[in-house]
Design a protein around this motif. Structure first.
Motif, PDB file in Angstrom:
ATOM      1  N   SER A  37       0.821  -1.213   0.000  1.00  0.00           N
ATOM      2  CA  SER A  37       0.000   0.000   0.000  1.00  0.00           C
ATOM      3  C   SER A  37       0.857   1.266   0.000  1.00  0.00           C
ATOM      4  CB  SER A  37      -0.949   0.003   1.197  1.00  0.00           C
ATOM      5  OG  SER A  37      -0.239   0.190   2.403  1.00  0.00           O
ATOM      6  N   LEU A  38       2.052   1.180   0.552  1.00  0.00           N
ATOM      7  CA  LEU A  38       2.932   2.353   0.576  1.00  0.00           C
ATOM      8  C   LEU A  38       3.655   2.548  -0.745  1.00  0.00           C
ATOM      9  CD1 LEU A  38       4.321   2.021   4.188  1.00  0.00           C
ATOM     10  CD2 LEU A  38       2.627   3.655   3.349  1.00  0.00           C
ATOM     11  N   GLY A  39       3.701   1.511  -1.566  1.00  0.00           N
ATOM     12  CA  GLY A  39       4.235   1.625  -2.920  1.00  0.00           C
ATOM     13  C   GLY A  39       5.681   2.050  -2.990  1.00  0.00           C
ATOM     14  N   ALA A  40       5.981   2.859  -4.003  1.00  0.00           N
ATOM     15  CA  ALA A  40       7.353   3.269  -4.282  1.00  0.00           C
ATOM     16  C   ALA A  40       7.680   4.635  -3.692  1.00  0.00           C
ATOM     17  CB  ALA A  40       7.591   3.272  -5.787  1.00  0.00           C
ATOM     18  N   GLY A  41       6.798   5.158  -2.854  1.00  0.00           N
ATOM     19  CA  GLY A  41       7.074   6.448  -2.221  1.00  0.00           C
ATOM     20  C   GLY A  41       8.129   6.325  -1.135  1.00  0.00           C
ATOM     21  N   LEU A  47      10.593   1.050   4.096  1.00  0.00           N
ATOM     22  CA  LEU A  47      10.301  -0.291   4.586  1.00  0.00           C
ATOM     23  C   LEU A  47      11.068  -1.364   3.821  1.00  0.00           C
ATOM     24  CD1 LEU A  47       6.470  -0.235   5.317  1.00  0.00           C
ATOM     25  CD2 LEU A  47       8.350  -0.115   6.932  1.00  0.00           C
ATOM     26  N   GLY A  48      11.597  -1.018   2.669  1.00  0.00           N
ATOM     27  CA  GLY A  48      12.374  -1.971   1.882  1.00  0.00           C
ATOM     28  C   GLY A  48      13.843  -2.002   2.249  1.00  0.00           C
ATOM     29  N   CYS A  49      14.277  -1.099   3.102  1.00  0.00           N
ATOM     30  CA  CYS A  49      15.695  -1.023   3.482  1.00  0.00           C
ATOM     31  C   CYS A  49      15.821  -1.241   4.987  1.00  0.00           C
ATOM     32  CB  CYS A  49      16.280   0.333   3.090  1.00  0.00           C
ATOM     33  SG  CYS A  49      17.993   0.557   3.638  1.00  0.00           S
ATOM     34  N   PHE A  50      16.295  -2.411   5.378  1.00  0.00           N
ATOM     35  CA  PHE A  50      16.423  -2.752   6.795  1.00  0.00           C
ATOM     36  C   PHE A  50      17.257  -1.705   7.539  1.00  0.00           C
ATOM     37  CE2 PHE A  50      18.371  -4.633  10.462  1.00  0.00           C
ATOM     38  CZ  PHE A  50      17.356  -5.392  11.020  1.00  0.00           C
TER      39      PHE A  50
END
Length: 101
Positions: A37-41, A47-50
């Protein structure tokens, strides 16, 4: 409670939350749906980078530990650093492929 024990507790809690948000599906695929839901923003990429996420999740945990403002800034970075090291140690092994020429 001893200060180093509190730091260890905070580091483990930060790792747990960061790992949940960045790498796990979560119960009923809640985390998967949140990331989609947060997409590519900005938040989706965060959230994609620990390692990036650990910086922000560590921030509120500085209030679990005592110190001056400057000490809390250092604690904030130290928590994120400890979590990053823990992730490196417990994460998937890095495989390096060497091409034959």
């Amino acid at each position: 409670m001893h200060y180093s024990f509190r730091f260890l507790l905070a580091a483990l809690a930060v790792w747990r939350l960061t790992h949940l948000f960045a790498k796990e599906d979560g119960p009923w695929d809640m985390m998967v749906r949140l990331r989609r839901s947060l997409g590519a923003g900005f938040l989706g990429r965060l959230l994609g980078c620990f390692y990036c996420l650990s910086v922000w999740i560590a921030a509120p945990f500085t209030f679990f530990l005592e110190g001056t403002v400057m000490e809390r800034v250092v604690i904030w970075l130290a928590l994120s650093g400890a979590v990053s090291l823990l992730e490196r140690v417990t994460g998937e092994a890095l495989e390096i492929e060497i091409e034959d020429k």
